[in-house]
Scaffold this active site. Structure first.
Site, mmCIF file in Angstrom:
data_model
loop_
_atom_site.group_PDB
_atom_site.id
_atom_site.type_symbol
_atom_site.label_atom_id
_atom_site.label_comp_id
_atom_site.label_asym_id
_atom_site.label_seq_id
_atom_site.Cartn_x
_atom_site.Cartn_y
_atom_site.Cartn_z
ATOM 1 N NE ARG A 81 4.966 -0.313 5.432
ATOM 2 C CZ ARG A 81 5.961 0.332 3.317
ATOM 3 N NH1 ARG A 81 7.265 0.469 3.623
ATOM 4 N NH2 ARG A 81 5.002 -0.117 2.928
ATOM 5 C CE1 TYR A 82 9.699 -0.570 7.727
ATOM 6 C CE2 TYR A 82 8.302 2.105 7.138
ATOM 7 C CZ TYR A 82 9.143 0.070 6.605
ATOM 8 O OH TYR A 82 9.562 0.000 5.894
ATOM 9 N NE ARG A 103 2.582 7.748 -1.464
ATOM 10 C CZ ARG A 103 3.965 7.827 -0.883
ATOM 11 N NH1 ARG A 103 4.394 8.904 -1.318
ATOM 12 N NH2 ARG A 103 4.355 7.432 0.435
ATOM 13 C CG ASP A 261 8.601 1.106 -5.888
ATOM 14 O OD1 ASP A 261 8.335 0.028 -4.631
ATOM 15 O OD2 ASP A 261 8.911 2.239 -4.964
ATOM 16 C CE LYS A 305 11.051 3.520 1.985
ATOM 17 N NZ LYS A 305 9.807 3.918 2.776
HETATM 18 C C1 LIG Z 1 9.870 4.686 3.797
HETATM 19 C C2 LIG Z 1 8.944 5.138 5.251
HETATM 20 C C3 LIG Z 1 9.036 5.422 6.069
HETATM 21 C C4 LIG Z 1 10.735 6.346 6.101
HETATM 22 O O1 LIG Z 1 11.449 5.156 6.507
HETATM 23 P P1 LIG Z 1 13.127 5.188 6.636
HETATM 24 O O2 LIG Z 1 13.490 4.095 6.449
HETATM 25 O O3 LIG Z 1 13.184 6.033 7.884
HETATM 26 O O4 LIG Z 1 13.584 5.929 5.610
HETATM 27 C C5 LIG Z 1 8.096 5.191 7.174
HETATM 28 N N1 LIG Z 1 7.339 4.625 6.809
HETATM 29 C C6 LIG Z 1 6.525 4.121 5.763
HETATM 30 C C7 LIG Z 1 5.407 4.187 5.614
HETATM 31 C C8 LIG Z 1 7.725 3.899 4.864
HETATM 32 O O5 LIG Z 1 7.258 3.393 3.277
#
Ligand SMILES: *Cc1c(COP(=O)(O)O)cnc(C)c1O
Ligand code: SF4
Length: 338
Positions: A81-82, A103, A261, A305
Site C-alpha cells: 500500500r505504501y 482479520r 477497526d 493509516k
Molecule cells: C500499517 C501498515 C503498514 C505499516 O505502516 P507503518 O506506519 O510503517 O507502521 C504497512 N503496510 C500496510 C498495508 C499497513 O496497513
C-alpha cells in the site's frame, strides 16, 4: 479449544454455552495456558480472548476486510500500500484468537503461505527496489518454526534493497516460551530485524512475557509495541499508563495506539475517536514522550493509516494558536521570510 473447555476452566458461565457455540461457528477460539491464567485474574485480559454473546451482534458499519488488505495485493499474501514497505502474510494461524481482530474473517483458515506463493512474493520484493522494509505478519509470524523463520529472514537479507525486516506479533506476550535461543538466532539472519509486540493491557505482562521480551532486547532486537484501543479493556488513561510504563521498563517503545477497526461482531469494543483523543491528551499531561504512541486510524476501505491524536495547533489571525499540555492557549508567529 471448545466452548465446553471455557466453561470447565471457569472462563464462561454454563448458561451462556449455547450462544457461545453460535459465536464459535463463526469465529475461532484459542487461548494459550498463559492467557487462560491471566484471563482468570483480569477482566481486561479475559475480554480480549473469551467470546461473549455480544459477538453475535452485527452493526451497519461492520466490514469483512476493514483495512482493505485485499485492495493492494500485487500477489497473494502480499500487501503493498505504501511505496517503501510491504506486508507479507506468512501464515493465517495465531497462538490466540482475539475477539476484536481486524482479520478475524481470515485468521485460522489454513496453515502457512503455500511455497509457490511465498516464492512469488519474494520474487516481487526482489524485483521492486522501492521496497526497503518487509513486514512479516499473519496471523502471527512467530507461530512458524525457528527453521522456517531463519530461512525466510535469510532470504530477505539476500535482497540488497531490503534494509529492514519487521515482525508484528503477539507471541512474546501470549506464548513466551516460543522466544527461545533458536528463534532469537533465526531473527539474526538479517542485520536489522525489528519486533513490534501487540499488547493491550498490563495484566498480559506475566513474568514469562517480561522474560521473553528481555531475551529479545538482550539480543539487540529493537522492540516497539502496538495497542488497540478497546472499550472495556483499556479505554482509560490509567489503564494505558500502566501498560506503557510496563513496556518502557521492558525496553519496548510504545509505537501505535490503533483506533478499533470495523471488524464484524466487534462493535462492542469500539470507542469514539473523541474518547481516544481525550485519553491521549491526558497521557501527554502526565507521561514522558518516550511512553506515548501515535494514535492512528486505518481509514476503512484501504486508504491508509493516519494520526488522529489531539491537535495542539490552530490557525488564527494569520498566526498559530498553540494549546499547551495544561490546556492554555499561546500565540506563535512564524518568522517572516523574504
Ligand atoms: C500499517 C501498515 C503498514 C505499516 O505502516 P507503518 O506506519 O510503517 O507502521 C504497512 N503496510 C500496510 C498495508 C499497513 O496497513
Ligand atoms: S494475534 Fe493478531 S492476527 Fe491473531 S487474532 Fe489476535 S489480533 Fe488477530
Amino acid at each position: 479449544m471448545t466452548v465446553a473447555d471455557l466453561v470447565s476452566d471457569g472462563l464462561a458461565p454454563a448458561a451462556e454455552a449455547p450462544l457461545l457455540e453460535r459465536v464459535a461457528q463463526d469465529f475461532r477460539l484459542r487461548l494459550t495456558p498463559q492467557m487462560k491464567m491471566a484471563s482468570l485474574g483480569s477482566e481486561g485480559v479475559a475480554r480480549q480472548f473469551v467470546p461473549t454473546r455480544e459477538e453475535l451482534v452485527e452493526r451497519p458499519e461492520d466490514m469483512a476486510d476493514p483495512i482493505g488488505d485485499d485492495t493492494h495485493a500485487p500477489v497473494p499474501g502480499l500487501t503493498h500500500r505504501y511505496p517503501d514497505r510491504v506486508i507479507l502474510h506468512v501464515t493465517k494461524t495465531c497462538e490466540v484468537y482475539c475477539r476484536f481482530c481486524f482479520r478475524r474473517e481470515t485468521v485460522g483458515d489454513t496453515g502457512h503461505l503455500p511455497a509457490d506463493q511465498l516464492e512469488a512474493a519474494l520474487a516481487y520484493i526482489a524485483s521492486t527496489p522501492a521496497i526497503r522494509e518487509v513486514i512479516l505478519t499473519g496471523g502471527d509470524p512467530l507461530v512458524l518454526s525457528a527453521r522456517r523463520i531463519a530461512d525466510l529472514v535469510g532470504r530477505l537479507a539476500a535482497i540488497g534493497h531490503v534494509d529492514l525486516v519487521r515482525l508484528h506479533t503477539r507471541v512474546p506476550v501470549v506464548a513466551p516460551d516460543r522466544i527461545n535461543a533458536s528463534l532469537v538466532e533465526a531473527l539474526r539472519q538479517h542485520p536489522s530485524v525489528w519486533v513490534v509486540v501487540h499488547t493491550n493491557h498490563a495484566d498480559e505482562m506475566t513474568p514469562e512475557a517480561a522474560a521473553a521480551l528481555s531475551r529479545l532486547a538482550d539480543a539487540g532486537v529493537p522492540l516497539l509495541s502496538q495497542t488497540v484501543l478497546l472499550r472495556g479493556v483499556n479505554d482509560s488513561a490509567d489503564t494505558l499508563e500502566a501498560l506503557f510504563r510496563a513496556l518502557l521498563r521492558l525496553r519496548v517503545k510504545p509505537y501505535y495506539l490503533h483506533h478499533c477497526d470495523l471488524a464484524r461482531g466487534a462493535g462492542h469494543f469500539r470507542t469514539t475517536i473523541a474518547a481516544g483523543q481525550a485519553i491521549m491528551a491526558a497521557l501527554r499531561g502526565r507521561m514522558s514522550g518516550t511512553a506515548l504512541p501515535t494514535y492512528v486510524l486505518d481509514i476503512p476501505g484501504g486508504y491508509g493509516k493516519v494520526p488522529i491524536g489531539p491537535t495542539y495547533l490552530a490557525q488564527q489571525d494569520g498566526a498559530w494558536q498553540v494549546t499547551d499540555p495544561n490546556g492554555r492557549l499561546h500565540r506563535y508567529e512564524d518568522p517572516a521570510r523574504g
